[in-house]
Scaffold this motif. Structure first.
Motif, PDB file in Angstrom:
ATOM      1  N   VAL A  78      -4.920  71.755  26.715  1.00 61.35           N
ATOM      2  CA  VAL A  78      -5.795  71.768  26.530  1.00 61.35           C
ATOM      3  C   VAL A  78      -6.468  71.076  25.790  1.00 61.35           C
ATOM      4  N   ARG A 126      -4.433  74.756  17.548  1.00 62.10           N
ATOM      5  CA  ARG A 126      -4.873  74.142  17.647  1.00 62.10           C
ATOM      6  C   ARG A 126      -3.676  73.282  17.363  1.00 62.10           C
ATOM      7  N   SER A 168      -7.806  63.467  19.336  1.00 63.33           N
ATOM      8  CA  SER A 168      -8.197  64.547  19.560  1.00 63.33           C
ATOM      9  C   SER A 168      -7.578  65.663  19.806  1.00 63.33           C
ATOM     10  N   ALA A 169      -8.237  66.621  19.896  1.00 60.32           N
ATOM     11  CA  ALA A 169      -7.723  68.045  19.534  1.00 60.32           C
ATOM     12  C   ALA A 169      -7.361  68.575  20.978  1.00 60.32           C
ATOM     13  N   TRP A 170      -6.267  68.937  20.687  1.00 63.42           N
ATOM     14  CA  TRP A 170      -5.166  69.617  21.782  1.00 63.42           C
ATOM     15  C   TRP A 170      -5.272  71.089  21.107  1.00 63.42           C
ATOM     16  N   ARG A 171      -4.976  72.161  22.457  1.00 54.88           N
ATOM     17  CA  ARG A 171      -4.977  73.394  22.706  1.00 54.88           C
ATOM     18  C   ARG A 171      -3.614  74.518  23.564  1.00 54.88           C
ATOM     19  N   ASP A 193      -3.010  80.713  19.251  1.00 55.85           N
ATOM     20  CA  ASP A 193      -4.340  80.098  19.185  1.00 55.85           C
ATOM     21  C   ASP A 193      -3.634  78.760  18.719  1.00 55.85           C
ATOM     22  N   GLU A 202      -3.567  68.111  16.473  1.00 56.37           N
ATOM     23  CA  GLU A 202      -4.952  66.902  17.134  1.00 56.37           C
ATOM     24  C   GLU A 202      -3.587  65.473  17.030  1.00 56.37           C
ATOM     25  N   ALA A 241      -9.510  69.982  23.119  1.00 60.97           N
ATOM     26  CA  ALA A 241     -10.801  70.872  22.384  1.00 60.97           C
ATOM     27  C   ALA A 241     -10.830  70.079  22.005  1.00 60.97           C
ATOM     28  N   GLY A 242     -11.734  68.992  22.213  1.00 64.80           N
ATOM     29  CA  GLY A 242     -12.546  67.818  21.464  1.00 64.80           C
ATOM     30  C   GLY A 242     -12.197  66.550  20.988  1.00 64.80           C
ATOM     31  N   ARG A 252      -2.210  78.178  24.623  1.00 68.23           N
ATOM     32  CA  ARG A 252      -1.845  79.595  24.586  1.00 68.23           C
ATOM     33  C   ARG A 252      -0.353  79.777  24.009  1.00 68.23           C
TER      34      ARG A 252
END
Ligand SMILES: [Zn+2]
Length: 684
Positions: A83, A61, A92-95, A59, A63, A85-86, A97
């Motif tokens: 996607v 994450r 911006s944070a991204w994620r 997973d 930025e 993620a805040g 999988r």
């Protein structure tokens, strides 16, 4: 060397060169936690990158700055979704999988970076920067989230491509490099950083590169470079001087600490007004690179950070020891080499800055993380350096040097804390230093110590001297130098105290006239007023500064307002002229000479010092007072002369008085302040 250079050969890069590590045969490409391929066009600010990441977790994450968009993402060739993620401010944070069984994530992302903000002053720069591009220089700071970071600490390889006469670099070992040729018209270079790194800063600019190869007795030669814009490179002897001085500093610290842990060092010119030290390079404002003190002091400081900070890392959770140790072994050590008086002046400057921090604003050294404001620097640089001085005075130079070499050996490329340092010093000294470290690290502020009584009495053929020493609570264990004046001659001894009130006795040869505590200022403490002339920094860092306009003319008021805005760390409150004597917080009086003289006279304050009157286009001085608020005066011949102080004046916080001719300082200094000689009373 693969490019046929002999050691010491000076080279300005004018042809295509390919550089490989000397004598290395690569069987397989090493794998890095992050592999970045970056294309940057400073003129259009367009940025494009392909990142290959080995995420620490499935997973993953990361930025990215808001100016950058991911266009494709795949894991081992299979397309994956990214996607949101805040978001925090512009970041911006991204994620992602990672599908089972996949190891490496490939991200392609692009965007148009913000323009370089030339209005940033040093305080703005210290607060962290977005990635910024321009033809004059681009700076993509690690804090600006311009790449997906695989882990807290990671290894990387970066290949960067820029057009035309732009050049670019990141910290690390230069692996390959090619100059623009007919086909691509681009400069390309790749850098590898195989040690755990906390971040990557990328720099580009319209630079000429100069290089010298520095041979070493028992290790591979080092590649020393300057990256200067054409006009700076053209300054006679400047780039060469930087290369020679860099070599001198590297040799000094290899001798004192241990082998330099990287393959080269570069001095890189920045369009921004400050200096950053990173592994393998320093990024310093092009304007200040011309100033002599940068080569004489700052360069050595930044070179030393390759051992302290970028070689042994600071653990943010447990406090920053590296600024103090670097200041002690660089800035302060150079003063010690210069003269005893120069070293004492450094110690006085630290203690002065400390005394200027208002009560209630003290921070412990253990709590220091980084320099964000003047008061933090007072502790993190000044107090910290003084703690290392007191430590060396306590355990001796040999043990001190051995401790540092062992600390380096043990903690290279790993986080280390104050307790790791303490352990190294204890081992070298062969005793516990717990009380020393506890009192200097964990307590904010420092002791105020004074001799309240000094008596002497004949005893045998000698004289017994008895001193009462008191200190503020909490009491510190102090090893205090003591000057005893006998028949006009000064004799140096030392005393140990540890309580709120200690009585110390000793035998001396003849009846003393007086005694003085710590005349050389080797102990961190609250100096008394007799040793503390007022300096401008007391105004700069005042938590609630105030100011008074002495003149009514519109252009003078405008210039004074601009200066007040620039000079203080917090906005000053305007006062009316008749309020000069009110309150306790520092006041600055500004205006033209006749108006300033009238305001001082009306308020019953000391008039313009005779030593300054009539000199230059502007004069600045501080007024020492027994009661009423401390007052600093800025007095100019005309509005233009006042406005000329805007840029230079904030840099002279360590002075009590200055004379300016336009923007140039003609003369400056600190008011004389003799330490207090305590008279010795003879006892019958
Ligand atoms: Zn530093």
């Amino acid at each position: 060397m693969s490019d046929g250079l002999r050691p010491q050969t000076l080279l300005t890069l004018i042809a295509v060169v390919a550089v490989m590590a000397s004598g290395t045969v690569r069987a397989a490409a090493p794998s890095f936690d992050l592999d970045l391929d970056v294309e940057l066009d400073p003129a259009t600010r367009r940025f494009h990158a392909v990142a290959t990441v080995a995420p620490a977790a499935r997973d993953f994450r990361f930025e990215l700055h808001e100016s950058l968009q991911v266009t494709t993402a795949s894991a081992d060739g299979k397309s994956v979704g990214v996607v949101a993620a805040g978001r925090e401010g512009p970041i911006s944070a991204w994620r992602v999988r990672m599908p089972a069984g996949t190891a490496r994530l490939r991200l392609e992302y692009r965007g148009t970076l913000p323009a370089l903000d030339r209005d940033l002053d040093e305080r703005g720069v210290l607060r962290g920067l977005p990635p910024m591009a321009s033809e004059d220089g681009s700076f993509l700071s690690a804090a600006g989230a311009w790449y997906p970071q695989p882990a807290t600490l990671f290894s990387y390889k970066v290949t960067v491509s820029v057009p035309g006469d732009q050049r670019a670099l990141v910290p690390g070992r230069l692996h390959t490099e090619s100059l623009p040729s007919g086909v691509s018209g681009r400069y390309r270079a790749s850098f590898e950083f195989a040690h755990p790194a906390a971040g990557i800063d990328l720099m580009a600019g319209p630079w000429l590169i100069r290089e010298k190869v520095m041979p070493r007795a028992n290790a591979a030669p080092l590649r020393l470079r300057t990256y200067f814009p054409r006009e700076l490179d053209a300054v006679a002897g400047l780039a060469d001087g930087y290369l020679d001085d860099t070599r001198r500093y590297l040799e000094l610290y290899e001798e004192e600490i241990g082998a330099y842990p990287f393959t080269g060092f570069s001095v890189v010119a920045s369009p921004l007004p400050t200096g950053f030290g990173m592994a393998t390079l320093t990024y310093i404002g092009a304007e200040v690179l011309k100033l002599p003190f940068i080569r004489a002091t700052s360069l050595g400081h930044e070179v030393l950070h390759n051992w302290w900070g970028n070689g042994v890392y600071v653990d943010d959770a447990t406090g920053n020891w590296s600024e103090g140790l670097t200041t002690f072994m660089a800035d302060y050590a150079y003063k010690e080499r210069e003269s005893g008086a120069a070293a004492r002046a450094s110690r006085l400057a630290w203690l002065r800055d400390f005394a200027a921090v208002p009560a209630g604003h003290h921070q412990s050294l253990a709590a220091f993380r980084s320099r964000t404001h003047g008061a933090a620097a007072t502790v993190g640089y000044g107090k910290s350096a003084m703690v290392f001085l007191m430590l060396r005075d306590a355990i001796g130079e040999d043990a001190f040097g051995r401790a540092l070499r062992a600390f380096w050996e043990e903690h290279r490329f790993a986080n280390a804390s104050w307790s790791d340092l303490q352990a190294a010093f204890e081992k070298a000294a062969g005793r516990s230093l717990a009380p020393f470290f506890e009192q200097w690290l964990d307590r904010a502020g420092g002791p105020a110590v004074k001799i309240t009584a000094a008596t002497a009495k004949a005893e045998g053929g000698k004289v017994r001297l008895t001193l009462t020493v008191v200190q503020s609570a909490p009491a510190y264990a102090l090893h205090l130098p003591l000057e005893i004046v006998i028949a006009g001659r000064a004799e140096l001894r030392s005393i140990d105290v540890g309580g709120l009130r200690d009585v110390v006795t000793m035998l001396v040869d003849a009846m003393p006239e007086g005694v003085r505590l710590d005349p050389e200022l080797r102990v961190w403490r609250v100096l008394d007023r007799a040793q503390l002339p007022p300096i401008l920094r007391q105004w700069v860092i005042a938590p609630a500064p105030r100011w008074v306009q002495a003149s009514d003319a519109g252009d003078v008021r405008e210039a004074a307002t601009a200066l007040a805005k620039r000079f203080f760390e917090v906005p000053p409150r305007p006062l009316s002229r008749d309020a000069l004597n009110k309150g306790a917080e520092p006041v600055m009086l500004m205006g033209l000479h006749p108006d300033v003289d009238a305001a001082l006279s009306d308020a019953g304050l000391p008039s313009r010092p005779a030593s300054l009157a009539g000199r230059g286009s502007a004069q600045v001085w501080t007024i020492e007072r027994d009661d009423g608020p401390p007052i600093a005066v800025v007095s100019a011949r005309d509005a233009v002369s006042l406005r000329a102080l805007l840029t230079p004046l904030p840099h002279y916080g360590a002075q009590s008085w200055l004379v300016f001719d336009g923007r140039r300082v003609l003369d400056r200094g600190v008011w004389q302040a003799p330490g207090r000689l305590v008279a010795v009373q003879s006892e019958r």
